[in-house]
Motif scaffolding. Structure first.
Motif, PDB file in Angstrom:
ATOM      1  N   VAL A 144      68.992  44.962  36.321  1.00 55.74           N
ATOM      2  CA  VAL A 144      67.674  44.339  36.197  1.00 55.74           C
ATOM      3  C   VAL A 144      67.717  43.477  34.944  1.00 55.74           C
ATOM      4  O   VAL A 144      68.136  43.936  33.876  1.00 55.74           O
ATOM      5  CB  VAL A 144      66.553  45.387  36.066  1.00 55.74           C
ATOM      6  N   VAL A 145      67.313  42.229  35.077  1.00 52.01           N
ATOM      7  CA  VAL A 145      67.407  41.279  33.968  1.00 52.01           C
ATOM      8  C   VAL A 145      66.007  40.797  33.607  1.00 52.01           C
ATOM      9  O   VAL A 145      65.312  40.210  34.437  1.00 52.01           O
ATOM     10  CB  VAL A 145      68.301  40.079  34.330  1.00 52.01           C
ATOM     11  N   VAL A 146      65.595  41.058  32.364  1.00 46.68           N
ATOM     12  CA  VAL A 146      64.286  40.624  31.882  1.00 46.68           C
ATOM     13  C   VAL A 146      64.428  39.243  31.237  1.00 46.68           C
ATOM     14  O   VAL A 146      65.132  39.082  30.239  1.00 46.68           O
ATOM     15  CB  VAL A 146      63.713  41.626  30.864  1.00 46.68           C
ATOM     16  N   CYS A 147      63.777  38.254  31.842  1.00 47.26           N
ATOM     17  CA  CYS A 147      63.808  36.871  31.333  1.00 47.26           C
ATOM     18  C   CYS A 147      62.372  36.357  31.243  1.00 47.26           C
ATOM     19  O   CYS A 147      62.046  35.274  31.745  1.00 47.26           O
ATOM     20  CB  CYS A 147      64.624  35.982  32.259  1.00 47.26           C
ATOM     21  N   SER A 301      76.803  41.513  25.375  1.00 50.45           N
ATOM     22  CA  SER A 301      76.816  41.304  26.827  1.00 50.45           C
ATOM     23  C   SER A 301      75.398  41.123  27.346  1.00 50.45           C
ATOM     24  O   SER A 301      75.186  40.920  28.531  1.00 50.45           O
ATOM     25  CB  SER A 301      77.476  42.491  27.540  1.00 50.45           C
ATOM     26  N   PHE A 302      74.416  41.223  26.441  1.00 51.03           N
ATOM     27  CA  PHE A 302      72.989  41.092  26.695  1.00 51.03           C
ATOM     28  C   PHE A 302      72.404  42.282  27.445  1.00 51.03           C
ATOM     29  O   PHE A 302      71.320  42.192  28.026  1.00 51.03           O
ATOM     30  CB  PHE A 302      72.662  39.751  27.349  1.00 51.03           C
ATOM     31  N   ALA A 303      73.120  43.412  27.393  1.00 50.08           N
ATOM     32  CA  ALA A 303      72.551  44.682  27.829  1.00 50.08           C
ATOM     33  C   ALA A 303      71.652  45.212  26.723  1.00 50.08           C
ATOM     34  O   ALA A 303      71.972  45.120  25.534  1.00 50.08           O
ATOM     35  CB  ALA A 303      73.657  45.684  28.133  1.00 50.08           C
ATOM     36  N   VAL A 304      70.495  45.766  27.096  1.00 56.82           N
ATOM     37  CA  VAL A 304      69.539  46.296  26.123  1.00 56.82           C
ATOM     38  C   VAL A 304      70.140  47.537  25.473  1.00 56.82           C
ATOM     39  O   VAL A 304      70.509  48.498  26.161  1.00 56.82           O
ATOM     40  CB  VAL A 304      68.194  46.616  26.796  1.00 56.82           C
ATOM     41  N   THR A 305      70.246  47.521  24.173  1.00 54.26           N
ATOM     42  CA  THR A 305      70.971  48.581  23.460  1.00 54.26           C
ATOM     43  C   THR A 305      70.254  49.925  23.488  1.00 54.26           C
ATOM     44  O   THR A 305      70.897  50.967  23.386  1.00 54.26           O
ATOM     45  CB  THR A 305      71.219  48.168  21.996  1.00 54.26           C
ATOM     46  N   ALA A 306      68.929  49.932  23.621  1.00 50.19           N
ATOM     47  CA  ALA A 306      68.183  51.192  23.577  1.00 50.19           C
ATOM     48  C   ALA A 306      68.103  51.887  24.931  1.00 50.19           C
ATOM     49  O   ALA A 306      67.464  52.937  25.050  1.00 50.19           O
ATOM     50  CB  ALA A 306      66.777  50.941  23.043  1.00 50.19           C
ATOM     51  N   TRP A 311      72.491  48.785  32.695  1.00 52.37           N
ATOM     52  CA  TRP A 311      71.831  48.237  33.887  1.00 52.37           C
ATOM     53  C   TRP A 311      70.660  47.315  33.532  1.00 52.37           C
ATOM     54  O   TRP A 311      70.257  46.487  34.347  1.00 52.37           O
ATOM     55  CB  TRP A 311      71.313  49.360  34.794  1.00 52.37           C
ATOM     56  N   LEU A 312      70.116  47.459  32.304  1.00 58.10           N
ATOM     57  CA  LEU A 312      68.980  46.635  31.893  1.00 58.10           C
ATOM     58  C   LEU A 312      69.449  45.578  30.900  1.00 58.10           C
ATOM     59  O   LEU A 312      70.057  45.898  29.877  1.00 58.10           O
ATOM     60  CB  LEU A 312      67.897  47.499  31.256  1.00 58.10           C
ATOM     61  N   TYR A 313      69.149  44.329  31.221  1.00 59.67           N
ATOM     62  CA  TYR A 313      69.559  43.194  30.395  1.00 59.67           C
ATOM     63  C   TYR A 313      68.320  42.422  29.945  1.00 59.67           C
ATOM     64  O   TYR A 313      67.303  42.375  30.652  1.00 59.67           O
ATOM     65  CB  TYR A 313      70.484  42.264  31.187  1.00 59.67           C
ATOM     66  N   ALA A 314      68.404  41.815  28.770  1.00 62.88           N
ATOM     67  CA  ALA A 314      67.330  40.951  28.259  1.00 62.88           C
ATOM     68  C   ALA A 314      67.961  39.646  27.817  1.00 62.88           C
ATOM     69  O   ALA A 314      68.828  39.638  26.934  1.00 62.88           O
ATOM     70  CB  ALA A 314      66.594  41.620  27.098  1.00 62.88           C
ATOM     71  N   GLY A 328      69.136  30.111  25.567  1.00 64.14           N
ATOM     72  CA  GLY A 328      68.872  31.083  26.625  1.00 64.14           C
ATOM     73  C   GLY A 328      69.743  30.854  27.846  1.00 64.14           C
ATOM     74  O   GLY A 328      70.232  31.808  28.470  1.00 64.14           O
ATOM     75  N   LYS A 329      69.962  29.598  28.202  1.00 60.66           N
ATOM     76  CA  LYS A 329      70.827  29.293  29.351  1.00 60.66           C
ATOM     77  C   LYS A 329      72.269  29.675  29.060  1.00 60.66           C
ATOM     78  O   LYS A 329      72.993  30.149  29.948  1.00 60.66           O
ATOM     79  CB  LYS A 329      70.698  27.810  29.693  1.00 60.66           C
ATOM     80  N   TYR A 330      72.683  29.491  27.821  1.00 57.04           N
ATOM     81  CA  TYR A 330      74.029  29.921  27.411  1.00 57.04           C
ATOM     82  C   TYR A 330      74.158  31.428  27.569  1.00 57.04           C
ATOM     83  O   TYR A 330      75.140  31.937  28.141  1.00 57.04           O
ATOM     84  CB  TYR A 330      74.255  29.500  25.962  1.00 57.04           C
ATOM     85  N   GLN A 331      73.166  32.173  27.079  1.00 58.12           N
ATOM     86  CA  GLN A 331      73.184  33.618  27.240  1.00 58.12           C
ATOM     87  C   GLN A 331      73.202  34.006  28.720  1.00 58.12           C
ATOM     88  O   GLN A 331      73.875  34.967  29.112  1.00 58.12           O
ATOM     89  CB  GLN A 331      71.949  34.232  26.572  1.00 58.12           C
ATOM     90  N   ALA A 332      72.433  33.278  29.521  1.00 66.68           N
ATOM     91  CA  ALA A 332      72.336  33.591  30.948  1.00 66.68           C
ATOM     92  C   ALA A 332      73.683  33.469  31.648  1.00 66.68           C
ATOM     93  O   ALA A 332      74.021  34.282  32.521  1.00 66.68           O
ATOM     94  CB  ALA A 332      71.309  32.665  31.607  1.00 66.68           C
ATOM     95  N   ARG A 333      74.440  32.462  31.281  1.00 66.67           N
ATOM     96  CA  ARG A 333      75.761  32.303  31.904  1.00 66.67           C
ATOM     97  C   ARG A 333      76.661  33.486  31.579  1.00 66.67           C
ATOM     98  O   ARG A 333      77.428  33.960  32.426  1.00 66.67           O
ATOM     99  CB  ARG A 333      76.385  30.979  31.449  1.00 66.67           C
ATOM    100  N   ILE A 334      76.575  33.977  30.337  1.00 62.03           N
ATOM    101  CA  ILE A 334      77.367  35.144  29.953  1.00 62.03           C
ATOM    102  C   ILE A 334      76.877  36.386  30.680  1.00 62.03           C
ATOM    103  O   ILE A 334      77.660  37.140  31.270  1.00 62.03           O
ATOM    104  CB  ILE A 334      77.315  35.355  28.428  1.00 62.03           C
ATOM    105  N   ALA A 335      75.557  36.620  30.649  1.00 62.42           N
ATOM    106  CA  ALA A 335      75.006  37.826  31.258  1.00 62.42           C
ATOM    107  C   ALA A 335      75.308  37.876  32.752  1.00 62.42           C
ATOM    108  O   ALA A 335      75.671  38.935  33.291  1.00 62.42           O
ATOM    109  CB  ALA A 335      73.504  37.899  31.015  1.00 62.42           C
ATOM    110  N   GLY A 336      75.156  36.740  33.441  1.00 66.72           N
ATOM    111  CA  GLY A 336      75.448  36.723  34.867  1.00 66.72           C
ATOM    112  C   GLY A 336      76.892  37.073  35.165  1.00 66.72           C
ATOM    113  O   GLY A 336      77.192  37.820  36.114  1.00 66.72           O
ATOM    114  N   THR A 337      77.805  36.555  34.348  1.00 71.85           N
ATOM    115  CA  THR A 337      79.226  36.857  34.527  1.00 71.85           C
ATOM    116  C   THR A 337      79.508  38.325  34.236  1.00 71.85           C
ATOM    117  O   THR A 337      80.279  38.986  34.956  1.00 71.85           O
ATOM    118  CB  THR A 337      80.068  35.965  33.605  1.00 71.85           C
TER     119      THR A 337
END
Length: 495
Positions: A144-147, A301-306, A311-314, A328-337
């Motif tokens: 689940v990705v919070v954007c 990796s943009f996974a929520v540390t807490a 499974w939860l990304y921000a 944000g788009k740069y982060q999104a490319r990493i998180a999606g990969t």
């Protein structure tokens, strides 16, 4: 859709702005079933209320100011800007706030769309309240990705709830030019909107609690912008603030502001440009042990540390790393990969992105302030270095001494600064202020992100006559005083 409608996807993305779209694009392209949830317009804040409309308002203003200063052109630039035409151009750039094309793109990319308000409902669970009053319950097999981005943060001013103040949304989507506009703030939104609406005919008063504009940029750059705003007729009030505010209730329905020093100002609209807050107050964070309304800290990796389990990304503004669309788009490319790799059981190739995630999100964040003049900056400022106790060599150059700048504006006013790590002999910060400097920014970003040694930069030859020649002049200036740095061996200056 009816209640208890339950669906499963590999990836659920909450928020269909540019960040959410880029995450979904990566995961869908990797073969993961992906759904994106959006409560407003697909394309998000940037497309309809921020980047696109603000630049549509600013470009005519900056072009007009530049033309009015140029010989042979100034004499034919007569009369004010055609405000109606500029607003019509703005409307075209935001597709009249219609997201049909964006929705069609989602479908072409194989991404499902559910319109409604999405919120977490436990581990890997999301509930969507749809516009028709129904409920859709979703389960994510992999992520689940919070954007959800940010919203305007409003200050506690007595009477504010009665005056219908503008935020950045109203400032970029207004249908008419206010005769008198008061702006509270000293940051990018305040400066850009003061520039645009003054050019369109508003009498603008900018009220700043700070002692100067743009506190995160080099002071010399902020001073150039202040000078231009004053010359354009903007009333700048520094070290001030609003004590109370009220609507007159009279025929003109004006807003009466009392400043902290007792001064009174009358305006037709009040823009509050006082920062941003995360849109996390109503997305179910409490169901997974998080605090509603707070920023979401992540790892690289943009996974929520807490939250356990990866499974939860921000991604994007909501993680508070860098509140800029391109970041944000740069982060999104990493998180999606990352999500795709984890779903496939592949080890993460951190050599490809791990090191430079921190660099790009912290040490090499590029930003342009589209004011008059433009400010383009990346990496550290002098004040950043001082706060960190980091030694840097400061190199300044008057851009107006570069031939290409004089072709741009015969009375060019601008300045460039680079910060150099004296031990490593690499650039760690760059700021350019002046007309047309935005196009210098990517070269500086490459130099910082790539950690290119100065000795190599000498061989990146700028074309003549362009403003980019300032790079050569900066290196020459540093070389002329760099004798103590024995590791720096640039070529001799041509006779």
């Amino acid at each position: 859709m009816s209640d208890n409608n339950s669906q499963s996807y590999d990836v659920i993305v909450i928020g269909a702005g540019p960040v959410g779209e880029n995450v979904a694009d990566r995961t869908a392209a990797a073969g993961l079933s992906t759904v994106i949830i959006e409560s407003e317009l697909v394309g998000g804040e940037c497309s309809y209320w921020a980047c696109e409309p603000s630049k549509a308002l600013l470009r005519p203003a900056l072009l007009y100011a530049e033309a009015a200063r140029f010989p042979g052109v100034a004499n034919v630039v007569t009369g004010p800007l055609d405000a109606a035409a500029v607003l019509k151009h703005r409307d075209r750039m935001v597709a009249d706030w219609n997201d049909r094309d964006q929705v069609e793109w989602l479908a072409s990319a194989g991404i499902s769309l559910i319109r409604g308000h999405g919120s977490l409902d436990g581990v890997q669970q999301v509930t969507v309240r749809t516009p028709d009053g129904g409920t859709v319950r979703l389960r994510a097999r992999h992520g689940v990705v919070v954007c959800t981005g940010t919203r305007a943060a409003l200050p506690p001013i007595p009477g504010l709830d009665t005056v219908r103040p503008w935020t950045s949304r109203e400032a970029t989507s207004a249908r008419e030019v206010p005769r008198r506009l008061a702006i509270l703030g000293a940051g990018v939104v305040a400066v850009e909107m003061a520039t645009a609406w003054r050019a369109l005919g508003s009498e603008v008063t900018l009220i700043a609690r700070e002692s100067r504009l743009l506190g995160r940029v080099e002071p010399f750059a902020a001073d150039l912008v202040s000078d231009r705003l004053r010359a354009a007729g903007v009333d700048l009030r520094f070290e001030s603030g609003i004590a109370t505010v009220e609507r007159s209730g009279g025929p003109d329905d004006s807003i009466h502001l009392t400043l902290v020093d007792g001064t009174r100002i009358v305006a037709d609209e009040l823009l509050l440009a006082t920062g941003r807050a995360p849109r996390t107050d109503d997305i179910g964070l409490e169901t997974v042990g998080l605090v509603p309304g707070e920023w979401l800290a992540t790892d690289d990796s943009f996974a929520v540390t807490a939250v356990d389990g990866d499974w939860l990304y921000a991604v994007g503004d909501v993680n508070h790393r860098a509140l800029l669309t391109h970041q944000g788009k740069y982060q999104a490319r990493i998180a999606g990969t990352v999500i795709a790799d984890r779903a496939a059981g592949r080890p993460l190739d951190t050599t490809a992105w791990g090191k430079h995630t921190g660099t790009a999100d912290l040490a090499a964040v590029p930003q342009v302030v589209f004011a008059d003049p433009e400010i383009a900056a990346v990496g550290l400022t002098t004040e950043d270095a001082a706060r960190a106790g980091r030694a840097v060599d400061i190199v300044d150059y008057d851009i107006g001494r570069v031939a290409g700048a004089l072709q741009h504006d015969p009375d060019y006013r601008g300045r460039a600064r680079i910060l150099i790590d004296p031990e490593r002999q690499v650039i760690v910060g760059a700021t350019f202020a002046g007309p047309g400097v935005a196009e210098l920014l990517h070269s500086a970003t490459l130099a910082i992100t790539g950690e290119i040694p100065l000795a190599r930069l000498w061989h990146a030859v700028p074309a003549f006559p362009t403003i980019s020649e300032v790079w050569l002049r900066l290196l020459e200036t540093y070389r002329d005083r760099s004798a103590p740095h024995t590791s720096f061996t640039p070529p001799l200056k041509a006779a």
